[in-house]
Design an enzyme around this catalytic site. Structure first.
Site, PDB file in Angstrom:
ATOM      1  N   HIS A 115     -21.765  12.651  11.343  1.00 15.97           N
ATOM      2  CA  HIS A 115     -21.267  12.620  12.728  1.00 15.97           C
ATOM      3  C   HIS A 115     -22.573  12.492  13.765  1.00 15.97           C
ATOM      4  O   HIS A 115     -23.243  13.467  14.339  1.00 15.97           O
ATOM      5  CB  HIS A 115     -20.558  13.972  13.335  1.00 15.97           C
ATOM      6  CG  HIS A 115     -20.201  13.830  14.744  1.00 15.97           C
ATOM      7  ND1 HIS A 115     -19.432  12.691  15.430  1.00 15.97           N
ATOM      8  CD2 HIS A 115     -20.707  14.243  15.699  1.00 15.97           C
ATOM      9  CE1 HIS A 115     -19.327  13.049  16.568  1.00 15.97           C
ATOM     10  NE2 HIS A 115     -20.183  13.951  17.101  1.00 15.97           N
ATOM     11  N   ASP A 131     -14.755   9.647  16.726  1.00 11.88           N
ATOM     12  CA  ASP A 131     -15.530   8.561  16.381  1.00 11.88           C
ATOM     13  C   ASP A 131     -14.582   7.286  15.751  1.00 11.88           C
ATOM     14  O   ASP A 131     -14.723   6.289  16.248  1.00 11.88           O
ATOM     15  CB  ASP A 131     -16.647   8.592  15.275  1.00 11.88           C
ATOM     16  CG  ASP A 131     -17.612   9.769  15.698  1.00 11.88           C
ATOM     17  OD1 ASP A 131     -18.049   9.701  16.789  1.00 11.88           O
ATOM     18  OD2 ASP A 131     -17.742  10.787  14.909  1.00 11.88           O
TER      19      ASP A 131
END
Length: 437
Positions: free
Chosen positions: A277, A249
């Site tokens: 996440h 990410d």
């Protein structure tokens, strides 16, 4: 090399052509199983065959307990004297790295980076211990064969097994990749329960046999809460040693900022992913920098930052599948490498990296006892410290509060797996990232 053939009359033939044997499990329709253990030519091998869990009488020679030691694979069974080699080389002490889901696509990219020295350095010999399932065992042997054929001088041992207690024995790094993917129509709560059971079992195995200071990186999703489940089932291991992978990410966020600013992505620093996440994650453009300047001074389109930036990061995996027809296995493997390197390499002065870590004692006011992605620094010793010199505004705090609430809800949903009572699932909605279903 040893070859065993088991007929219906339990006839066993052994042919010996080298000093060692490696063992392999085979499961047929009638549940037959043969196990071979490494031995020296001066010893008589122990051969154990069973049908329907009935063990045949052992050969009279006394050998070690089959469960006392996990088995090497192929060429890695050959004896070598690493201590003698250390006298003429600058190699370090061998490290044990365990990988679950080792027959999967992510591992297919990762294992060769580990074995080559790209991760821990060109003078660091390594043992790879690979965990699979009964269904993937044959594929796991294929992985081991490829590692053999690659002739990595630093790769001194390979173990393959379906038993986490064998694979995690003396592990100094445990990379937990294997998890069940989310199928069509599956609720997030169901995925938490199914994968949570996997990580509860692996946490217990790590607690029992791994190095007391093992570093654990959880990749299998939902990775934050899976990491929490794992650490709760491994009380002997410091909770600080568990990480949930949010580095992909971070990498995606750096890429998007670089594209918008018209610079190469090595100019982007101080990028933080806060929280889970999931689609509640918070890519932090407030503290990030481009060429050493605050992002908001370089990218004047603040509406893009607040409305489009996060969405672009979240949808990157789904867009990749749409374009290529497969998931982001290679970039995930690279992000695992980045995450490890960030812990074994000193963080550049003034910079930091993101990792999902245990929140108890954090300086940001985030709830204790969850795994939450936060900004970290490392001295390169495998440990980390949380960054204190970050700034917050109302926008950032509001976004962080949302992802915090989600992780607290996930924690309640897996209470039965963390030893904290009866599970109560009140998840706020479907927040699985596109491309991970």
């Amino acid at each position: 090399m040893a070859v065993a053939e088991l007929s219906s009359s339990l006839k066993t033939e052994l042919n010996f052509s080298s000093n060692t044997l490696f063992h392999s499990n085979r499961f047929s329709a009638d549940h037959r199983r043969c196990s071979f253990r490494p031995f020296h030519r001066s010893q008589t091998p122990r051969v154990t065959c069973s049908i329907n869990q009935v063990e045949a009488a052992p050969v009279t020679a006394k050998t070690e307990d089959p469960k006392s030691k996990s088995d090497c694979y192929g060429v890695f069974c050959l004896t070598y004297d690493l201590k003698a080699e250390e006298e003429t080389t600058s190699w370090k002490k061998l490290i044990n790295v365990s990988v679950s889901g080792a027959a999967g696509m992510i591992s297919n990219h990762l294992l060769f980076k580990l074995a080559s020295g790209e991760v821990f350095g060109p003078d660091q010999p390594i043992a790879l211990k690979l965990l699979g399932s009964e269904r993937s065992l044959q594929a796991l042997e294929g992985v081991a064969m490829e590692l053999e054929d690659s002739l990595f001088p630093l790769l001194r041992e390979v173990v393959i097994s379906i038993d986490p207690h064998e694979v995690f024995q003396d592990a100094e790094w445990a990379l937990l990749i294997g998890a069940k993917p989310r199928g069509p129509g599956m609720e997030r709560a169901a995925l938490l329960d199914i994968n949570g059971q996997i990580f509860a079992e692996q946490g217990k195995a790590l607690n029992a046999v791994a190095s007391p200071n093992v570093k654990v990186i959880v990749v299998g999703n939902p990775c934050n809460t899976n990491a929490l489940i794992c650490l709760k089932n491994a009380p002997k291991i410091p909770a600080k040693n568990f990480h949930a992978l949010t580095r992909l990410d971070e990498n995606r966020a750096k890429c998007q900022l670089a594209l918008k600013a018209g610079v190469f992505y090595d100019k982007v620093s101080n990028m933080t992913i806060w929280g889970n996440h999931s689609t509640t994650q918070v890519p932090d453009f407030l503290n990030a920098k481009i060429n050493g300047l605050p992002v908001k001074e370089v990218i004047k389109d603040h509406r893009w930052l607040e409305e489009e930036f996060t969405e672009k990061v979240q949808k990157r995996g789904g867009l990749l599948i749409e374009k290529w027809g497969r998931s982001s296995a290679a970039s995930t493997a690279v992000s695992i490498v980045d995450a490890i390197r960030s812990l074994v390499t000193p963080t550049p002065e003034g910079d930091w990296f993101s990792s999902g870590v245990y929140t108890t004692g954090n300086p940001y006011g985030i709830a204790d006892d969850i795994v939450f992605s936060m900004p970290c620094r490392s001295k390169g010793d495998g440990d980390y410290e949380l960054v204190k010199d970050v700034i917050f505004d109302d926008y950032l705090r509001k976004r962080i509060a949302k992802t915090e609430a989600e992780l607290l809800a996930e924690k309640r949903c897996v209470a039965h797996l963390t030893g904290e009572g009866i599970a109560v699932c009140d998840l706020p909605g479907d927040t699985m990232l596109p491309g991970e279903m």
